[in-house]
Design a protein around this motif. Structure first.
Motif, PDB file in Angstrom:
ATOM      1  N   CYS A 215      31.511  15.679  -1.380  1.00 25.84           N
ATOM      2  CA  CYS A 215      30.106  15.390  -1.072  1.00 25.84           C
ATOM      3  C   CYS A 215      29.803  13.910  -1.282  1.00 25.84           C
ATOM      4  O   CYS A 215      30.262  13.301  -2.250  1.00 25.84           O
ATOM      5  CB  CYS A 215      29.216  16.234  -1.985  1.00 25.84           C
ATOM      6  N   ILE A 217      27.555  11.184  -2.701  1.00 24.65           N
ATOM      7  CA  ILE A 217      26.610  11.215  -3.817  1.00 24.65           C
ATOM      8  C   ILE A 217      26.299   9.791  -4.284  1.00 24.65           C
ATOM      9  O   ILE A 217      27.214   8.983  -4.456  1.00 24.65           O
ATOM     10  CB  ILE A 217      27.178  12.028  -5.003  1.00 24.65           C
ATOM     11  N   LEU A 236      22.397  13.120  -9.219  1.00 24.31           N
ATOM     12  CA  LEU A 236      23.413  13.673 -10.111  1.00 24.31           C
ATOM     13  C   LEU A 236      22.823  14.645 -11.121  1.00 24.31           C
ATOM     14  O   LEU A 236      23.430  15.673 -11.443  1.00 24.31           O
ATOM     15  CB  LEU A 236      24.166  12.555 -10.832  1.00 24.31           C
ATOM     16  N   LEU A 245      28.630  20.013 -10.841  1.00 30.55           N
ATOM     17  CA  LEU A 245      29.552  19.040 -11.422  1.00 30.55           C
ATOM     18  C   LEU A 245      30.717  19.745 -12.111  1.00 30.55           C
ATOM     19  O   LEU A 245      30.533  20.625 -12.940  1.00 30.55           O
ATOM     20  CB  LEU A 245      28.826  18.144 -12.424  1.00 30.55           C
ATOM     21  N   ALA A 251      33.220  13.258  -5.520  1.00 33.61           N
ATOM     22  CA  ALA A 251      31.967  12.573  -5.211  1.00 33.61           C
ATOM     23  C   ALA A 251      32.285  11.279  -4.472  1.00 33.61           C
ATOM     24  O   ALA A 251      32.888  10.364  -5.044  1.00 33.61           O
ATOM     25  CB  ALA A 251      31.197  12.286  -6.492  1.00 33.61           C
ATOM     26  N   VAL A 254      29.375   7.021  -4.908  1.00 34.56           N
ATOM     27  CA  VAL A 254      28.832   6.829  -6.253  1.00 34.56           C
ATOM     28  C   VAL A 254      28.661   5.330  -6.523  1.00 34.56           C
ATOM     29  O   VAL A 254      29.176   4.781  -7.491  1.00 34.56           O
ATOM     30  CB  VAL A 254      29.706   7.483  -7.342  1.00 34.56           C
ATOM     31  N   VAL A 270      34.467  15.078 -12.947  1.00 32.71           N
ATOM     32  CA  VAL A 270      34.235  14.821 -11.523  1.00 32.71           C
ATOM     33  C   VAL A 270      35.108  13.654 -11.065  1.00 32.71           C
ATOM     34  O   VAL A 270      35.260  12.660 -11.783  1.00 32.71           O
ATOM     35  CB  VAL A 270      32.747  14.496 -11.266  1.00 32.71           C
ATOM     36  N   VAL A 272      35.853  10.575  -8.321  1.00 28.15           N
ATOM     37  CA  VAL A 272      35.079   9.673  -7.471  1.00 28.15           C
ATOM     38  C   VAL A 272      35.985   9.086  -6.390  1.00 28.15           C
ATOM     39  O   VAL A 272      37.097   8.637  -6.672  1.00 28.15           O
ATOM     40  CB  VAL A 272      34.445   8.537  -8.292  1.00 28.15           C
TER      41      VAL A 272
END
Length: 438
Positions: A215, A217, A236, A245, A251, A254, A270, A272
């Motif tokens: 996703c 984010i 978040l 999460l 993610a 970010v 999570v 990134v």
């Protein structure tokens, strides 16, 4: 059984980090790495195998592109120098509504995969529509692919609503069960395009089916401000409250994360996907990668789509990520060359739940590898091959690409795809896209 022994000038296993082996060889047995040992021992032990000399090359794991939209290669350069929401609302989404089809996605994905193979990428974590077409293209090319199935609330030419997107995602997953190079993930587009109820369905399905969630984010400040206005919290925090999460979440971007949010990412495991080129081009901002690393967040590297990069050049983005981390943190020691290379290989593999299969050159792992010729004027002299790869080498110096032991490019020549045919398709789509709407 097929045995091939590669003898590079430098062997860079990535694990342990920063290791460079000289006078070593790697033995491939079918799709796996059989052994890493000295060249002399390999010649004695595997005298009857096929031996390949890579006299001026570094051999290293294939690059893992942790966030991309492969089919958007056919929209490369369509709308440049715009802010994200202007770019999406007034250019990309209208073009997709007119043109995106099974044929468009298949052709665009093949185009992207060819470009990525030529640049040393061996795994792509994709996010788009027409999932069957993405999977078919990956299988045809031999590219390791996670097919991220986009989910939104609003209709497109592919689906009518969130339930329709989810249904098509699950059908595609079922159709390709057992394909060794293709996996599926649920890919809710972003917090601002997906409702709480849909996120809850995605969480349940991901848990039941052991699926990754992928996703966008915290990509822009506008996204955060919109969330505060609509939900009373930053994205978040909203996703934490919903239970999204966790270590199965990748993610993307970010860019805008404060200290509390970085700690939250680390606490929940999570992953990134950092997209430095796309973030710069869309003026989204500077992701705090150094702070994330120090907090223990696993950060991989992505190109995003060719419509917002405009290259699927993970090697080039690797250099950019390293330099940006130093500038953003005002620390020249931040994200050193070995850590950067790990980010583009093993970190991405771990994010995809494949750290025990790919991302480093260890016996027993899949033979996903690339060779980079460092004999070019632009990369001589070679004092430190890892630094030279990160800071000086270009994607045109990638000479060989293997996925699961299969050579997809040999001496810069694609072996599973026709560059001429793909280029011709690209020109055909350019003509079609630029025609006035009926």
């Amino acid at each position: 059984m097929s045995l091939t022994v590669l003898h590079p000038r430098w062997l860079i296993p990535v694990e342990p980090k920063g290791t460079v082996l000289e006078q070593h060889a790697l033995v491939m047995k079918d799709e796996h790495i059989e052994a890493v040992l000295t060249s002399d021992e390999a010649r004695r032990r595997y005298a009857d195998a096929s031996h390949v000399e890579l006299a001026d090359h570094a051999l290293l794991p294939g690059l893992v592109n942790l966030h991309g939209h492969s089919a958007m290669s056919l929209l490369r350069g369509l709308a440049d120098d715009l802010a994200l929401m202007d770019w999406l609302n007034h250019h990309i989404w209208p073009a997709e509504k007119r043109h995106v089809s099974d044929e468009f996605v298949f052709d665009g994905t093949l185009h992207a995969i060819a470009e990525m193979i030529r640049g040393g990428t061996t795994t792509i974590n994709d996010m788009y529509f027409h999932h069957d077409a993405v999977a078919r293209a990956a299988i045809m090319a031999g590219m390791r692919t996670v097919v991220g199935c986009s989910i939104l609330e609003f209709p497109t030419g592919y689906a009518l609503n969130a339930d329709d997107y989810i249904g098509k995602a699950l059908s595609a997953r079922d159709a390709f069960q057992g394909e060794r190079l293709v996996d599926f993930a649920l890919a809710p587009h972003a917090p601002y395009t997906v409702a709480d109820e849909t996120f809850s369905k995605i969480i349940t399905l991901a848990e039941q089916l052991n699926l990754l969630v992928h996703c966008h984010i915290h990509e822009t400040r506008d996204e955060i401000e919109g969330s505060i206005k609509q939900y009373g919290v930053r994205p978040l925090e909203r996703l934490r409250n919903l239970g999204l999460l966790g270590p199965n979440l990748i993610a993307a971007h970010v860019v805008h994360a404060n200290d509390t949010e970085i700690d939250l990412l680390a606490k929940h495991g999570v992953h990134v996907a950092h997209n430095p080129a796309s973030n710069l081009k869309l003026a989204s901002g500077f992701a705090r990668i150094t702070a994330m690393h120090r907090a223990g967040v696993n950060v991989g590297l992505g190109t995003d789509g060719a419509a917002s990069n405009n290259k699927l050049d993970l090697l080039g983005d690797l250099r950019m990520a390293a330099l940006l981390a130093k500038a953003e943190s005002t620390d020249p020691t931040a994200l050193d060359a070995a850590s950067s290379l790990e980010m583009a290989t093993l970190a991405g593999a771990r994010a995809l739940g494949k750290g025990d299969q790919i991302g480093s050159l260890l016996a027993g792992k899949q033979a996903d590898m690339i060779a980079i010729d460092l004999a070019a004027l632009e990369t001589l002299p070679v004092f430190d091959p890892i630094s030279q790869i990160v800071y000086a080498a270009g994607r045109e110096q990638v000479s060989h690409t293997w996925v699961a032991g299969r050579c997809l490019m040999q001496n810069r020549v694609l072996t599973t795809l026709s560059a001429d045919q793909i280029a011709a398709k690209g020109r055909w789509w350019q003509h079609r896209i630029t025609q006035p709407a009926a």
